[in-house]
Write an enzyme that holds these catalytic residues in place. Sequence first.
Site, PDB file in Angstrom:
ATOM      1  CG  ASP A 189      50.228  43.516  38.141  1.00 49.26           C
ATOM      2  OD1 ASP A 189      50.538  43.057  37.033  1.00 49.26           O
ATOM      3  OD2 ASP A 189      49.414  44.447  38.288  1.00 49.26           O
ATOM      4  CG  ASP A 209      55.080  42.032  43.129  1.00 45.75           C
ATOM      5  OD1 ASP A 209      54.015  41.945  43.759  1.00 45.75           O
ATOM      6  OD2 ASP A 209      55.308  42.921  42.289  1.00 45.75           O
TER       7      ASP A 209
END
Length: 220
Positions: free
Chosen positions: A11, A9
């Site tokens: 952020d 992922d």
Amino acid sequence: MNIKAVIFDLDGVIVSTDEFHYKAWQRMSDEAGVEFNRDINNRLRGVSRMECVDIILEKADRHFSEEEKIDLATKKNGYYSDSLSNLSRVDILAGARELIDGLKTANIKVAIGSSSRNAPTILARIGMADTFDAIADGNQIKNSKPDPEVFLLAARKLDIAPEECLVVEDAKAGVAAAIAGNMKCLAVGDAQFDGRAHICAPSLEGIAAGTLLALRKDAF
């Protein structure tokens, strides 16, 4: 278990723009006359922009049309996108660069699996646009996490079976997406307390590629 790829992922895992998001949602909410606070903001992690708008408007004192919702989401993204000009390499979270480099040295594929449509901009700002073997982001999917679509897309781009992928996530919705996609999951940050991830850690700081490669044989 033989992990051949790690899907990150973006952020909250590689870089944090949480405060940028918060300030953008706060500005949008203030202009719409809707209550917004840190607790509401925490519910927005890992979900799509339009779903975020729906969450924020749950306690609104009037009905918002779909057109108004789209306008709010567009405003928020504009505020957020403007703030991304402040990002640079120094904003890469501790341990992320070192782990990615170590995995690449060990011939483990690395990819981005992010629901954010701003992922390409963020990666360019932090100097990591060409770091990954594949990038799957919000511009390429119809369903956001906890749907596993973005992770499955990343796996397809890597040409690696989902069960041979390890996802690194910091949001509960992302952990759920990884599991739904039949992938293993390393949960960091708040997601480490989710209880469903296969490996948990406060952050990527201090996690070496060799540690993950050693764990892959017996930790799952």
